[in-house]
Scaffold this motif. Sequence first.
Motif, PDB file in Angstrom:
ATOM      1  N   UNK A 185       0.835  -1.199   0.000  1.00  0.00           N
ATOM      2  CA  UNK A 185       0.000   0.000   0.000  1.00  0.00           C
ATOM      3  C   UNK A 185       0.870   1.250   0.000  1.00  0.00           C
ATOM      4  N   UNK A 186       0.396   2.275  -0.674  1.00  0.00           N
ATOM      5  CA  UNK A 186       1.109   3.543  -0.756  1.00  0.00           C
ATOM      6  C   UNK A 186       0.610   4.452   0.370  1.00  0.00           C
ATOM      7  N   UNK A 187       1.449   4.777   1.333  1.00  0.00           N
ATOM      8  CA  UNK A 187       1.007   5.572   2.489  1.00  0.00           C
ATOM      9  C   UNK A 187       0.347   6.894   2.117  1.00  0.00           C
ATOM     10  N   UNK A 188       0.892   7.592   1.131  1.00  0.00           N
ATOM     11  CA  UNK A 188       0.332   8.896   0.761  1.00  0.00           C
ATOM     12  C   UNK A 188      -1.097   8.755   0.238  1.00  0.00           C
ATOM     13  N   UNK A 189      -1.341   7.699  -0.551  1.00  0.00           N
ATOM     14  CA  UNK A 189      -2.691   7.463  -1.069  1.00  0.00           C
ATOM     15  C   UNK A 189      -3.631   7.111   0.074  1.00  0.00           C
ATOM     16  N   UNK A 190      -3.172   6.280   0.983  1.00  0.00           N
ATOM     17  CA  UNK A 190      -3.998   5.882   2.127  1.00  0.00           C
ATOM     18  C   UNK A 190      -4.379   7.100   2.966  1.00  0.00           C
ATOM     19  N   UNK A 191      -3.432   8.024   3.161  1.00  0.00           N
ATOM     20  CA  UNK A 191      -3.722   9.216   3.953  1.00  0.00           C
ATOM     21  C   UNK A 191      -4.707  10.134   3.237  1.00  0.00           C
ATOM     22  N   UNK A 236      -7.046   9.159   1.220  1.00  0.00           N
ATOM     23  CA  UNK A 236      -8.352   8.522   1.364  1.00  0.00           C
ATOM     24  C   UNK A 236      -8.881   8.685   2.786  1.00  0.00           C
ATOM     25  N   UNK A 237      -7.982   8.667   3.776  1.00  0.00           N
ATOM     26  CA  UNK A 237      -8.404   8.906   5.158  1.00  0.00           C
ATOM     27  C   UNK A 237      -9.042  10.282   5.302  1.00  0.00           C
ATOM     28  N   UNK A 295      -1.217  17.227   6.377  1.00  0.00           N
ATOM     29  CA  UNK A 295      -2.639  17.430   6.103  1.00  0.00           C
ATOM     30  C   UNK A 295      -2.834  18.580   5.125  1.00  0.00           C
ATOM     31  N   UNK A 296      -2.100  19.643   5.282  1.00  0.00           N
ATOM     32  CA  UNK A 296      -2.240  20.779   4.361  1.00  0.00           C
ATOM     33  C   UNK A 296      -1.840  20.379   2.938  1.00  0.00           C
ATOM     34  N   UNK A 297      -0.795  19.560   2.814  1.00  0.00           N
ATOM     35  CA  UNK A 297      -0.390  19.098   1.488  1.00  0.00           C
ATOM     36  C   UNK A 297      -1.461  18.196   0.875  1.00  0.00           C
ATOM     37  N   UNK A 298      -2.040  17.332   1.699  1.00  0.00           N
ATOM     38  CA  UNK A 298      -3.102  16.445   1.209  1.00  0.00           C
ATOM     39  C   UNK A 298      -4.319  17.254   0.766  1.00  0.00           C
ATOM     40  N   UNK A 299      -4.720  18.220   1.579  1.00  0.00           N
ATOM     41  CA  UNK A 299      -5.886  19.049   1.254  1.00  0.00           C
ATOM     42  C   UNK A 299      -5.625  19.845  -0.027  1.00  0.00           C
ATOM     43  N   UNK A 300      -4.418  20.366  -0.169  1.00  0.00           N
ATOM     44  CA  UNK A 300      -4.089  21.124  -1.379  1.00  0.00           C
ATOM     45  C   UNK A 300      -4.182  20.253  -2.622  1.00  0.00           C
ATOM     46  N   UNK A 301      -3.666  19.034  -2.513  1.00  0.00           N
ATOM     47  CA  UNK A 301      -3.701  18.121  -3.660  1.00  0.00           C
ATOM     48  C   UNK A 301      -5.130  17.716  -4.001  1.00  0.00           C
ATOM     49  N   UNK A 302      -5.927  17.366  -2.975  1.00  0.00           N
ATOM     50  CA  UNK A 302      -7.311  16.953  -3.206  1.00  0.00           C
ATOM     51  C   UNK A 302      -8.144  18.104  -3.758  1.00  0.00           C
ATOM     52  N   UNK A 303      -7.837  19.309  -3.324  1.00  0.00           N
ATOM     53  CA  UNK A 303      -8.556  20.476  -3.839  1.00  0.00           C
ATOM     54  C   UNK A 303      -8.202  20.728  -5.302  1.00  0.00           C
ATOM     55  N   UNK A 304      -6.924  20.593  -5.620  1.00  0.00           N
ATOM     56  CA  UNK A 304      -6.486  20.805  -7.006  1.00  0.00           C
ATOM     57  C   UNK A 304      -7.115  19.802  -7.949  1.00  0.00           C
ATOM     58  N   UNK A 305      -7.415  18.590  -7.436  1.00  0.00           N
ATOM     59  CA  UNK A 305      -8.016  17.554  -8.285  1.00  0.00           C
ATOM     60  C   UNK A 305      -9.545  17.548  -8.228  1.00  0.00           C
ATOM     61  N   UNK A 306     -10.149  18.447  -7.468  1.00  0.00           N
ATOM     62  CA  UNK A 306     -11.600  18.558  -7.436  1.00  0.00           C
ATOM     63  C   UNK A 306     -12.297  17.663  -6.430  1.00  0.00           C
ATOM     64  N   UNK A 307     -11.537  16.995  -5.560  1.00  0.00           N
ATOM     65  CA  UNK A 307     -12.150  16.116  -4.565  1.00  0.00           C
ATOM     66  C   UNK A 307     -12.582  16.882  -3.319  1.00  0.00           C
TER      67      UNK A 307
END
Length: 257
Positions: free
Chosen positions: A4-10, A12-13, A41-53
């Motif tokens: 499993x890829x930790x970054x992907x799992x986070x 999805x969390x 968390x800020x990096x994850x939120x930025x990425x998910x926002x950029x992709x429309x999630x």
Amino acid sequence: MGRQVPAVARALDVLELFLGGDAVLSPPEMTRRLGLPRTTVHELVSTLTARGYLVPAPDRSGGYRLGVRTYQLGSRYSEQLDLAAEGRQVAAEIARTCDETVHVAILEDADVIYIAKVDSTHAVRMVSAAGRRLPAHCTAVGKMLLAMLPRDVLDERIPPDTPLTAMTEHSITSPTVLREHLAEMRTRGIAVEDRESNPDVHCVAAPVRDSAGTVVAALSISVPTVRWDEQRTPELERLAVKGAADLSARLGHRGTP
């Protein structure tokens, strides 16, 4: 299964936090709930926002809500669902557990139509087939589905002043008595059949719901009289509820049985 890829799992969390019922969450709230570093968390939120999630919540500064991309994925999942196919898979799992015949059925007018069936391995078992049509009031699946109808729809399909057809000597023929049974089944979330469609079979059934919470089918376990035991009834009812809940989850329902 690969690593499993930790970054992907986070990532999805983060998205799955919204399954808890919150429409809007801020990064600090996500950080606290997930126990992750604030920068992560800020990096994850930025990425998910950029992709429309995720998208910024217009009515709450610093908050985020689910974006349209999640809706598109959910809609695509719903489009590919096949109730009969999903029902067969769940029925097979329940049948393996109890080794009795399991059905999934839908309601059409005042009848039920079996759309999935998995047999018991016992030599003595219920004889039926997917596609078979029976009067709903004579079956556990049918009574479960009738119990969930609005009163006016039930009265239209089962007129209060018209005697019901009997399939066995145990069938309910009084609309009044049927409604008393349905009221109890609606409260319990479990329907029972005592040799009403077949003089040699007992059944228990539970309702199946779709993503909107609407009852769209019912799952039943059928047991020949020679193996029926009142002490086993709670176990069979539990399995019927579990199977119905599992199938409901496959259809996108998030509630609890």
